[in-house]
Write a protein that holds these residues in place. Sequence first.
Motif, PDB file in Angstrom:
ATOM      1  N   GLY A   1       0.787  -1.226   0.000  1.00  0.00           N
ATOM      2  CA  GLY A   1       0.000   0.000   0.000  1.00  0.00           C
ATOM      3  C   GLY A   1       0.817   1.273   0.000  1.00  0.00           C
ATOM      4  N   ALA A   2       2.046   1.208  -0.515  1.00  0.00           N
ATOM      5  CA  ALA A   2       2.887   2.408  -0.566  1.00  0.00           C
ATOM      6  C   ALA A   2       2.350   3.394  -1.610  1.00  0.00           C
ATOM      7  CB  ALA A   2       4.322   2.021  -0.919  1.00  0.00           C
ATOM      8  N   SER A   3       2.466   4.677  -1.293  1.00  0.00           N
ATOM      9  CA  SER A   3       2.032   5.723  -2.229  1.00  0.00           C
ATOM     10  C   SER A   3       3.144   6.757  -2.370  1.00  0.00           C
ATOM     11  CB  SER A   3       0.783   6.441  -1.702  1.00  0.00           C
ATOM     12  OG  SER A   3      -0.280   5.524  -1.553  1.00  0.00           O
ATOM     13  N   ILE A   4       3.482   7.104  -3.592  1.00  0.00           N
ATOM     14  CA  ILE A   4       4.418   8.215  -3.788  1.00  0.00           C
ATOM     15  C   ILE A   4       3.945   9.058  -4.968  1.00  0.00           C
ATOM     16  CG2 ILE A   4       6.406   6.938  -2.878  1.00  0.00           C
ATOM     17  CD1 ILE A   4       7.500   6.728  -5.703  1.00  0.00           C
ATOM     18  N   THR A   5       4.317  10.343  -4.937  1.00  0.00           N
ATOM     19  CA  THR A   5       4.084  11.184  -6.109  1.00  0.00           C
ATOM     20  C   THR A   5       5.398  11.867  -6.460  1.00  0.00           C
ATOM     21  OG1 THR A   5       3.494  13.080  -4.758  1.00  0.00           O
ATOM     22  CG2 THR A   5       1.682  11.696  -5.510  1.00  0.00           C
ATOM     23  N   VAL A   6       5.589  12.090  -7.756  1.00  0.00           N
ATOM     24  CA  VAL A   6       6.801  12.757  -8.215  1.00  0.00           C
ATOM     25  C   VAL A   6       6.385  13.808  -9.235  1.00  0.00           C
ATOM     26  CG1 VAL A   6       9.040  12.451  -9.334  1.00  0.00           C
ATOM     27  CG2 VAL A   6       8.094  10.608  -7.918  1.00  0.00           C
ATOM     28  N   ALA A   7       6.806  15.050  -8.988  1.00  0.00           N
ATOM     29  CA  ALA A   7       6.483  16.119  -9.941  1.00  0.00           C
ATOM     30  C   ALA A   7       7.528  16.153 -11.047  1.00  0.00           C
ATOM     31  CB  ALA A   7       6.449  17.461  -9.212  1.00  0.00           C
ATOM     32  N   ALA A   8       7.185  16.775 -12.157  1.00  0.00           N
ATOM     33  CA  ALA A   8       8.131  16.894 -13.267  1.00  0.00           C
ATOM     34  C   ALA A   8       9.398  17.593 -12.776  1.00  0.00           C
ATOM     35  CB  ALA A   8       7.502  17.677 -14.410  1.00  0.00           C
TER      36      ALA A   8
ATOM     37  N   GLY B   1      14.815  -4.609   3.407  1.00  0.00           N
ATOM     38  CA  GLY B   1      13.576  -5.383   3.382  1.00  0.00           C
ATOM     39  C   GLY B   1      12.328  -4.543   3.493  1.00  0.00           C
ATOM     40  N   ALA B   2      12.467  -3.214   3.352  1.00  0.00           N
ATOM     41  CA  ALA B   2      11.296  -2.354   3.475  1.00  0.00           C
ATOM     42  C   ALA B   2      10.449  -2.371   2.209  1.00  0.00           C
ATOM     43  CB  ALA B   2      11.726  -0.927   3.799  1.00  0.00           C
ATOM     44  N   GLY B   3      10.977  -2.960   1.136  1.00  0.00           N
ATOM     45  CA  GLY B   3      10.221  -3.019  -0.109  1.00  0.00           C
ATOM     46  C   GLY B   3      10.517  -1.883  -1.068  1.00  0.00           C
ATOM     47  N   LYS B   4      11.631  -1.163  -0.822  1.00  0.00           N
ATOM     48  CA  LYS B   4      11.971  -0.023  -1.681  1.00  0.00           C
ATOM     49  C   LYS B   4      12.230  -0.480  -3.122  1.00  0.00           C
ATOM     50  CE  LYS B   4      15.833   0.820   0.550  1.00  0.00           C
ATOM     51  NZ  LYS B   4      16.016  -0.118   1.671  1.00  0.00           N
ATOM     52  N   SER B   5      13.108  -1.476  -3.264  1.00  0.00           N
ATOM     53  CA  SER B   5      13.453  -1.955  -4.605  1.00  0.00           C
ATOM     54  C   SER B   5      12.239  -2.578  -5.286  1.00  0.00           C
ATOM     55  CB  SER B   5      14.556  -3.012  -4.524  1.00  0.00           C
ATOM     56  OG  SER B   5      15.773  -2.386  -4.283  1.00  0.00           O
ATOM     57  N   THR B   6      11.486  -3.363  -4.502  1.00  0.00           N
ATOM     58  CA  THR B   6      10.307  -4.007  -5.081  1.00  0.00           C
ATOM     59  C   THR B   6       9.317  -2.956  -5.566  1.00  0.00           C
ATOM     60  OG1 THR B   6      10.654  -5.755  -3.468  1.00  0.00           O
ATOM     61  CG2 THR B   6       8.585  -5.807  -4.677  1.00  0.00           C
TER      62      THR B   6
ATOM     63  N   ALA C   1      18.263  14.873  -2.956  1.00  0.00           N
ATOM     64  CA  ALA C   1      16.819  14.847  -3.229  1.00  0.00           C
ATOM     65  C   ALA C   1      16.119  16.119  -2.782  1.00  0.00           C
ATOM     66  CB  ALA C   1      16.192  13.638  -2.546  1.00  0.00           C
ATOM     67  N   ASP C   2      14.967  16.383  -3.448  1.00  0.00           N
ATOM     68  CA  ASP C   2      14.090  17.453  -2.985  1.00  0.00           C
ATOM     69  C   ASP C   2      13.207  16.939  -1.857  1.00  0.00           C
ATOM     70  OD1 ASP C   2      14.892  19.242  -5.086  1.00  0.00           O
ATOM     71  OD2 ASP C   2      13.742  17.949  -6.436  1.00  0.00           O
ATOM     72  N   ARG C   3      12.649  15.770  -2.079  1.00  0.00           N
ATOM     73  CA  ARG C   3      11.782  15.173  -1.060  1.00  0.00           C
ATOM     74  C   ARG C   3      12.174  13.718  -0.885  1.00  0.00           C
ATOM     75  NH1 ARG C   3       6.641  14.314  -1.983  1.00  0.00           N
ATOM     76  NH2 ARG C   3       6.984  14.283  -4.238  1.00  0.00           N
ATOM     77  N   ALA C   4      11.715  13.136   0.230  1.00  0.00           N
ATOM     78  CA  ALA C   4      12.024  11.723   0.448  1.00  0.00           C
ATOM     79  C   ALA C   4      10.841  11.030   1.101  1.00  0.00           C
ATOM     80  CB  ALA C   4      13.269  11.578   1.310  1.00  0.00           C
ATOM     81  N   TYR C   5      10.741   9.733   0.829  1.00  0.00           N
ATOM     82  CA  TYR C   5       9.766   8.872   1.505  1.00  0.00           C
ATOM     83  C   TYR C   5      10.551   7.842   2.278  1.00  0.00           C
ATOM     84  CZ  TYR C   5       6.217  10.712  -1.668  1.00  0.00           C
ATOM     85  OH  TYR C   5       5.364  11.528  -2.351  1.00  0.00           O
ATOM     86  N   ILE C   6      10.086   7.505   3.461  1.00  0.00           N
ATOM     87  CA  ILE C   6      10.692   6.406   4.200  1.00  0.00           C
ATOM     88  C   ILE C   6       9.659   5.286   4.277  1.00  0.00           C
ATOM     89  CG2 ILE C   6      11.630   5.658   6.413  1.00  0.00           C
ATOM     90  CD1 ILE C   6      12.688   8.537   6.735  1.00  0.00           C
ATOM     91  N   LEU C   7      10.033   4.142   3.730  1.00  0.00           N
ATOM     92  CA  LEU C   7       9.129   2.995   3.737  1.00  0.00           C
ATOM     93  C   LEU C   7       9.538   2.053   4.855  1.00  0.00           C
ATOM     94  CD1 LEU C   7       8.734   1.742   0.053  1.00  0.00           C
ATOM     95  CD2 LEU C   7       7.539   3.597   1.205  1.00  0.00           C
ATOM     96  N   VAL C   8       8.539   1.472   5.516  1.00  0.00           N
ATOM     97  CA  VAL C   8       8.786   0.390   6.458  1.00  0.00           C
ATOM     98  C   VAL C   8       7.748  -0.685   6.181  1.00  0.00           C
ATOM     99  CG1 VAL C   8       8.839  -0.303   8.883  1.00  0.00           C
ATOM    100  CG2 VAL C   8       9.781   1.904   8.206  1.00  0.00           C
TER     101      VAL C   8
ATOM    102  N   ARG D   1       5.120   0.009   3.495  1.00  0.00           N
ATOM    103  CA  ARG D   1       4.154   1.106   3.643  1.00  0.00           C
ATOM    104  C   ARG D   1       4.900   2.405   3.888  1.00  0.00           C
ATOM    105  NH1 ARG D   1       2.205  -2.868   6.766  1.00  0.00           N
ATOM    106  NH2 ARG D   1       0.264  -3.827   6.057  1.00  0.00           N
ATOM    107  N   ASN D   2       4.224   3.543   3.579  1.00  0.00           N
ATOM    108  CA  ASN D   2       4.820   4.840   3.884  1.00  0.00           C
ATOM    109  C   ASN D   2       4.901   5.003   5.394  1.00  0.00           C
ATOM    110  OD1 ASN D   2       3.941   4.962   1.220  1.00  0.00           O
ATOM    111  ND2 ASN D   2       3.823   7.192   1.282  1.00  0.00           N
TER     112      ASN D   2
END
Lengths: 247, 302
Positions: free
Chosen positions: A26-33, A44-49, A207-214, A217-218
């Motif tokens: 259920g991870a969600s990310i947005t990236v602007a142009a 194992g947080a699922g970043k690569s996946t 980076a401008d912004r970052a997400y941390i997944l565990v 999930r976000n």
Amino acid sequence: MSAQTPLLIVDRLVAGYETGLSIVNGASITVAAGEIVAVLGPNGAGKSTLIKAIAGLVPISGGSVTFAGHDVTHTPAHRLIGAGLAFTPQTENVFASLSVGDNLKLAAGILPRTLRADRIAEAYETFPDLARQRALPAGRLSGGQRQMLAIARALLVAPKALMLDEPSAGLSPKLVEMVFVRLADIRRSGVAIVLVEQNTRAALALADRAYILVQGRNRHEGPARALTGDRMIAALYLGGVVTDGAP
Amino acid sequence: MTPQVLVDGLMSGALIGLGAIGVTLTYSILRFANFAHGEFISFGAYATLLVASGISALIVGSDHGIGELSISPAVIAASLIAMTLTAGFALALDKILFSRLRGKGAAISVVMASFGASMAIRASLEFAFTSRPAYFSPDLEIARPIVFGLKATPDQMALLAVAAVLLMGVHLMLTRTQIGRAMRAVSENPALARVAGVDVDGTIRFAWATGGALAAASGVMLGLLVQIRPFMGFDLLLPLFAAAILGGIGSAPGAFAGALIVGLGEAITVQLAGSEWRAAFAFLVLIAVLIVRPTGLAGRPT
């Protein structure tokens, strides 16, 4: 972040290699142009996946991926590059048995015939090291040159966004710096970047912004600078890398 | 031993080479040893026989040999059609059999399926055409001197030239064209190939079609030089695998080289020890390579 619709919207994505065993939950990310977004988190947080699923290499069982206004959730991997979404895997990201030139010619295959030679010439201009080694099998390049070839390959078709899985893996600190300087150049040319990294310090600096997944999930998200300064986040999820220096 | 073995060895090396390319392409792209590949050779030969008899019934005189060759325009036209048919046959077999088994369960199940397909196709050919040998032409060809006391029939010389052109064509296709680069890319790393924009399924289909067409060409040549039998392809299977493995399975230039070595070695063996030892040579090559250098001549360690 701009007020316009983001370039890439990943909404509550569920994905995994085998059905019933999801790694991304259920991870969600947005990236602007033109934005650089880092995806961080413990092993194992699922970043690569997550980025492999966006790239079409891991089956998606829930949620959606929207790119440049189109739903690309179940678009086959080989069509995404034509849509402007490029991806470079972490390991084995060049064809070792093909020459440097053939690696680029292969990638140019989705371009109209008339454009191919020009784009390859431009890539050689941007990466002069590769031009000198064009006849060499890519498997004989050094680690840093390999990473450059992988990036050159992904950029050859002028994508709108580039997703990289651990571009710093296996490189010396000096080469990591070189790769990250390149990534900053690439962003200046208008390409958005999604960066999955273990090297948190370098990733947050870029980076401008970052997400941390565990656990797929976000857990946290925010401007890179704010996360860099947050000691609790550093200690909890990033192994203290940010504040204590080397891991 | 006479130098004549050179001609025989080159000729059978060329036939083996055309078949071994298909084996090595299927192996390198799909990672499985296709035991039904020999049947593509037989299928191609019988398809040519059928189409050629149809053409010669329709067009009077098309079944006469061209010049000093026993090869008729009908057989040439039919062989081109049969190459297309065999390519389609290989694609159909992949679609209805192999593709359903790929990625499910053990890899060996696909190999076993190809073994079953081999038996079924061979038995069907025997049922349809009987096991009596058939011939493209009743004409007998006389070998004539060429150079250095070597003799060859006009058919042999023409077919050697055709085989050389086909093998060179495959080599150029693999090294110089986009589809060739795509095949090499898919064989090294299918996931990366997809990321680089390669249509992997389309590339797999192209490899099957290429392997099938070349197998048919090999079958027609074998039929012209020797005879057409339901077992002709199956009997060639051991040399095909010996050549592909000797060359380093997955490498097309390796398969050419391996095929020439196996072809020449067989011809020398027949001269020295008698024709009943022909198959023994391919067996010995296979065993020796697997013991001494399992990756083959051109192979890289995996």
